[in-house]
Design an enzyme around this catalytic site. Sequence first.
Site, PDB file in Angstrom:
ATOM      1  N   ASN A 148       0.570   4.141   0.030  1.00 16.98           N
ATOM      2  CA  ASN A 148      -0.876   4.412   0.030  1.00 16.98           C
ATOM      3  C   ASN A 148      -1.095   5.874  -0.321  1.00 16.98           C
ATOM      4  OD1 ASN A 148      -2.300   1.847   1.142  1.00 16.98           O
ATOM      5  ND2 ASN A 148      -0.487   2.147   2.441  1.00 16.98           N
ATOM      6  N   GLU A 149      -1.286   6.107  -1.606  1.00 15.57           N
ATOM      7  CA  GLU A 149      -1.431   7.467  -2.115  1.00 15.57           C
ATOM      8  C   GLU A 149      -2.840   7.998  -1.836  1.00 15.57           C
ATOM      9  OE1 GLU A 149       1.129   9.009  -2.862  1.00 15.57           O
ATOM     10  OE2 GLU A 149       2.420   8.013  -4.326  1.00 15.57           O
ATOM     11  N   PRO A 150      -3.036   9.326  -2.003  1.00 15.18           N
ATOM     12  CA  PRO A 150      -4.366   9.903  -1.814  1.00 15.18           C
ATOM     13  C   PRO A 150      -5.428   9.095  -2.583  1.00 15.18           C
ATOM     14  CG  PRO A 150      -2.773  11.637  -2.103  1.00 15.18           C
ATOM     15  CD  PRO A 150      -2.022  10.351  -2.301  1.00 15.18           C
ATOM     16  N   THR A 167       5.075  11.881  -5.919  1.00 15.54           N
ATOM     17  CA  THR A 167       5.930  10.804  -5.411  1.00 15.54           C
ATOM     18  C   THR A 167       6.988  10.428  -6.436  1.00 15.54           C
ATOM     19  OG1 THR A 167       4.121   9.965  -4.064  1.00 15.54           O
ATOM     20  CG2 THR A 167       5.899   8.413  -4.565  1.00 15.54           C
TER      21      THR A 167
END
Length: 248
Positions: A148-150, A167
């Site tokens: 769950n990235e920004p 990442t």
Amino acid sequence: IHNIIFSNSVTASISVAHEIADLIKKKQAEGKKCVLGLATGSSPVKVYDELVRMHKEEGLSFKNVITFNLDEYYPMEKQDIQSYWYFMHEHLFNHIDIPKENINIPNGTVSHDELEAYCANYDKKIQDCGGIDFQLLGIGRTGHIGFNEPGSNRNSGTRIITLDHITRADAAETFHGIDNVPRQAITMGIRTVLKAHRIVLLAWGSSKASIVAKAVEGDITPEVPSSYLQLHENTTFVLDEEASSDLI
Ligand code: F6R
């Protein structure tokens, strides 16, 4: 969020493994399944080592355990040595007595057309098992949990996501160059993670210090997805001294 700071990651990992083992045994005694949410990457390796040791030397059984992994690169073949499927079998599943049918890892080979239904079904399967009893997490330098990235929404479920450049840069070594790192992944959502009854996040080393401080002490914001853990009433960050060094 509670923080527990250990002098090193070995003693910290052993203590987390013991919490997991105690939960498995408690559920066994009650005749119940134990549902674990699992992470890959460097952070949980020593936890898995200790669980394997307890299985081999102390007879800890995983017969009543059901697992759901957080994420998998997309696209990705299971047998690929960079897959999270491979990682989990190498570090844990090949060495314990968990029934194969109890292992759930997002499938990196699902076709584009089937992805949406596949992801919705992953969340449904977790729910049908009664939800996750214990969720193990690491934290990425972007602040991600799972992948769950920004920008990830509080209400996100399992879905396909585009990986952040940081990442992919962090994974470049494993893939022998950033160009070989997949651009996407399947990840459990923030909502999926926050539904777990108990959450333990592991972070080791000075490279995680600033993001740990933002996650624990900063604003709750989609820009730091791990900050959503402040909304969960049973979350512990297990840290070594280096990872805790930016906390107030
Ligand atoms: C892996 C995962 C990721 C990692 C994070 C930290 O399944 O969900 O969020 O936990 O990228 O990775 P390491 O532990 O390698 O620093």
